[in-house]
Each structure stands twice: as C-alpha cells, then as structure tokens.
Design an enzyme around this catalytic site. Structure first.
Site, PDB file in Angstrom:
ATOM      1  N   ARG A 124      33.305  47.192   8.093  1.00 10.80           N
ATOM      2  CA  ARG A 124      31.987  46.992   7.473  1.00 10.80           C
ATOM      3  C   ARG A 124      31.360  48.372   7.460  1.00 10.80           C
ATOM      4  NH1 ARG A 124      27.776  47.152   5.130  1.00 10.80           N
ATOM      5  NH2 ARG A 124      26.106  45.605   5.221  1.00 10.80           N
ATOM      6  N   HIS A 127      26.145  51.879   7.878  1.00 13.80           N
ATOM      7  CA  HIS A 127      24.929  51.432   7.209  1.00 13.80           C
ATOM      8  C   HIS A 127      23.804  51.273   8.228  1.00 13.80           C
ATOM      9  CE1 HIS A 127      26.709  47.751   8.849  1.00 13.80           C
ATOM     10  NE2 HIS A 127      25.516  47.193   8.772  1.00 13.80           N
ATOM     11  N   HIS A 129      19.768  48.848   8.654  1.00 10.48           N
ATOM     12  CA  HIS A 129      18.954  47.758   8.115  1.00 10.48           C
ATOM     13  C   HIS A 129      17.467  48.020   8.331  1.00 10.48           C
ATOM     14  CE1 HIS A 129      22.577  45.192   7.904  1.00 10.48           C
ATOM     15  NE2 HIS A 129      22.852  45.606   9.129  1.00 10.48           N
ATOM     16  N   GLU A 133      19.407  43.916  14.099  1.00  5.02           N
ATOM     17  CA  GLU A 133      20.619  43.091  13.983  1.00  5.02           C
ATOM     18  C   GLU A 133      21.100  42.678  15.370  1.00  5.02           C
ATOM     19  OE1 GLU A 133      23.892  44.540  11.497  1.00  5.02           O
ATOM     20  OE2 GLU A 133      25.262  44.147  13.161  1.00  5.02           O
ATOM     21  N   HIS A 172      24.898  52.161  12.103  1.00  5.99           N
ATOM     22  CA  HIS A 172      26.001  51.591  12.877  1.00  5.99           C
ATOM     23  C   HIS A 172      27.162  51.212  11.971  1.00  5.99           C
ATOM     24  CE1 HIS A 172      23.183  48.357  11.738  1.00  5.99           C
ATOM     25  NE2 HIS A 172      24.263  47.607  11.558  1.00  5.99           N
ATOM     26  N   GLU A 195      22.300  40.410   4.133  1.00  8.75           N
ATOM     27  CA  GLU A 195      23.458  41.246   4.429  1.00  8.75           C
ATOM     28  C   GLU A 195      23.936  41.974   3.172  1.00  8.75           C
ATOM     29  OE1 GLU A 195      26.711  43.133   6.107  1.00  8.75           O
ATOM     30  OE2 GLU A 195      24.948  42.236   7.051  1.00  8.75           O
TER      31      GLU A 195
END
Length: 417
Positions: A124, A127, A129, A133, A172, A195
């Site tokens: 993943r 990125h 947010h 999270e 992360h 997401e």
C-alpha cells in the site's frame, strides 16, 4: 341537550374510557410493553406474519431478528448494521480494499472503515491521511513504517491480533510479508474519510514541476524522467529484507520515536474475564500514541452476553470477527431495534445509546468496539442499579430489594459472571 341526555352521554363516555383503559391494561404484558401489541407472538391471525411477496431467502435467513423482531422492539432507529461482505472491492496487482463510510452507512458519523488485503510483497504505497488511522490485523503478517513529526522513523512487523495507530498527517506505508501476505481492518476518526482519497507519494511527485523536484532533492531533473504518471495505490513489490536490515537502512540520527506505533491487543491480559467471556482494551492509557482512537476486543462464549451498557464519551463502531450475534439498541422515544450480525459485518451505536450483544451461535463470538476517543469509557446498567439505594431502585422496577442484591456488583462486561 337536556340534563338527562347529557348525564347519559357523560356516563357512556366514562364507561368507554374505563373499558378502553382495561383493554389497554390487558394488552400490555411483560415482554410486550407497547399498545397496540407488536411482534409475531401477538398476531392471532396466522396470516399476519406471512410474507407472500418476492423474497431473497438466503439474505433473509441472515437476519431473523429483522424478519420477526422481538415484541419489545418499538419505533425506529437508524440502521445499526452494515457489512464489508457486500462492499465493492477495488482489486489491483498486489491486493485489494473495500470500504464502508458514512456515504454508505448514514449513522456512522465518527468512524469510517476499510478492509484491506496485501499479497506477499504487496505494497500500500507511501501516503498520509487528513484523519488518524487505526489498524487491526485479522490475518498474516505486515510491515509498517511511519515517520513522526520529529523526523524519527518507526518500522515494525505486525501479526494477527496486533494493532497500529498513525496520527493524522504522519506519512506511512504497509507491506504484506511472506508467506501469505496479510489482511487487516482500518478505522479513520472521521466517518467521511475515504481510503480511495489519500495523499499519495506518486501523485505529488507526478504533479510537481521537474525543475522544482530537482531543486528540492538536489539532483538533476532527468532523475525523475521515469516516475509513474499515475498513482500506484496498491501494487506488487518485492518481499522486504529482514526487519533489522530495514531499520538499519532507514533509521537516521534522530533515532526512533519514544513510543511504539504498534501494540499487541490479542496478547494483552484481559481487562475483564468472566465465565461468559473477556474484554481487552487498548487506549491512550496503555497505547500511548493512540490519542483519538480507543478500542476493545470482546470475546463472548456460547450462551454469553455483552451486558446491557452504554458509552458516554463516543459512538461505538464495531467489526464482527467471528461467530454469530444479536444486538439490541435502545434510544429515547422509546426507540428500540434488534439486529443480527455475522463475520465481516459492521455495527454502530450512537453515544450513550443503551445496547447489549448476545452470542446466538455455538462457537465463540468475537468483535471489536472502536471509539473516536482517547479513553475507553463504559457504563454498566447493573453497576448503576446496585450502586443506587436499593429501595429507590425497587420502587422504580417493582421488584424486591432482595432481588436487586443479587445483581452483579462489579460491572462484569460479559455475562454470566
């Protein structure tokens, strides 16, 4: 109207009122407090509960409490049930994800949820947010990296039953490890968070002028000539080297953060343990970095029940891990709804709404309670009643004080004690 006729009318009205009151009194009973009587158990006409119309028997069989609610259900509550089982998966080479946000689940204002799978080596991409999270591992092994605001890198491997917490804005990454990759649940402390709408490394690089990249990184612009022009999101990568090797390669002069961003929830000693089950709790008191998410892992043995209770400081978002259960939710009005849950389902209870959860299967029931709060707070109904003068409680419930003395006295969380 002459006096005689008026007296006759008043007498008839009074008699009618008495008869109506008597009928109402007869209609009301223990287990059926509402008038007119509700529930299939009170339907004397056998056709009353039959559904002759088009049906989906497979789907209907999953919700017996919706098909035939208890006679104590009344009014209307926002639907407390949703599920990852019917959420669309976004699949790419390296894994997939699906989500349930407030856009799909109206009642879920404080938490949105994601279910994600990464292959062995699946990444993943790096990125961050706008929301915090919180993650819970349901399968396999995963490597997580996160950089804190002081420039300190944290790298760790997590397994089934472990959790992590990344504060809003901290960058992360997540990568599945050998042999089978991983699967996990993510919660964001905002019901609208998605997401599929995150701040991605590849997006920013691709949409920054090459001369700005060259000046920022101190290398020729041509070094970025082969960057991805579209974001990667989830992609297949190589299985990373050992944890020690990654830490040695990435840790700089600032060192590591003072507190870990991961925590073993399943390995924690139970906060409460009874004959009926057990509860483990992780919040900022024992998982220091988790400032906006508190959580409990609840296990209810067959025949057991998560006791009647409520949470005064936050809404409760649930993820049902295994087993079968039934939840009843109580709100002002009164408004009461009962709903059934299975693995992969999501439940939601608004702040301070009373509720219980019953194990309706023949195996252990396990689920997560997740809150947008720094601490886990719980009010037990039985605990309230036994710590109130017994004569006062007796007058409310019309029960003997000796009966009240037998109520649980230590907020057991899961019954039986």
């Amino acid at each position: 109207m002459n006096p005689l006729s008026r007296r006759s009318l008043l007498g008839a009205t009074a008699a009618g009122s008495i008869a109506a009151a008597a009928a109402k009194s007869q209609a009301q009973s223990f287990g059926n407090p509402d008038v007119p009587p509700q529930g299939a158990i009170n339907a004397t006409n056998p056709q009353s509960a039959i559904d002759p119309g088009p049906q989906n028997p497979v789907l209907a069989s999953q919700f017996p409490s919706a098909q035939s609610p208890p006679a104590t259900d009344v009014g209307a509550i926002q639907m407390p049930w949703s599920s990852f089982n019917n959420a669309a998966r976004r699949i790419q080479n390296g894994g997939w994800a699906r989500q349930v946000t407030q856009a799909d689940f109206a009642v879920s204002e404080e938490i949105s949820g994601v279910n994600m799978r990464l292959t062995s080596g699946g990444i993943r991409e790096m990125h961050w947010h706008l929301a915090a999270e919180w993650g819970y591992m349901t399968y396999g092994n995963c490597r997580v990296t996160v950089l804190d605001e002081m420039g300190r890198i944290f790298i760790s491997d997590v397994k089934e039953g472990d959790i992590w917490y990344f504060p809003s804005g901290l960058p992360h990454s997540l990568q599945g490890l050998a042999p089978g990759g991983c699967e996990f649940i993510l919660c964001f402390d905002d019901g609208k968070a998605s997401e599929f709408n995150t701040l991605l490394l590849t997006d920013w690089i691709a949409h920054t002028p090459p001369d700005i990249l060259a000046l920022n990184f101190g290398v020729p612009a041509e070094a970025f000539s082969k960057i991805p022009l579209h974001n990667l999101w989830i992609f297949q990568g190589q299985v990373p080297p050992s944890l020690e090797a990654d830490r040695a390669a990435a840790t700089g002069a600032a060192g590591a953060p003072p507190y870990p961003f991961t925590f073993s929830l399943s390995g924690l000693k139970p906060f409460k343990q009874t004959k009926g089950g057990e509860v483990r709790i992780a919040d900022s008191t024992n998982f220091t970095v988790s400032k906006t998410i508190a959580a409990a892992q609840v296990t209810v043995h067959p025949g057991g029940m998560r006791e009647l209770h409520w949470h005064p400081n936050a809404d409760e978002w649930q993820y049902w891990i295994k087993g079968k259960g039934r939840m009843g939710v109580f709100n002002t009005g009164p408004n009461v709804m009962t709903m059934d849950f299975n693995p992969g389902d999501i439940g939601y209870v608004k702040r301070s709404h009373g509720h219980y959860i019953l194990n309706t299967g023949d195996t252990d029931l396990q689920f997560l309670e997740v809150f947008r709060a720094s601490s886990f707070q719980n009010v037990s109904l039985s605990d309230w009643l036994v710590h109130t003068p017994p004569e006062l409680v007796a007058q409310h419930l019309n029960v003997d004080p000796a009966t009240i003395a037998k109520f649980p006295k230590n907020a057991p969380a899961v019954m039986p004690e």
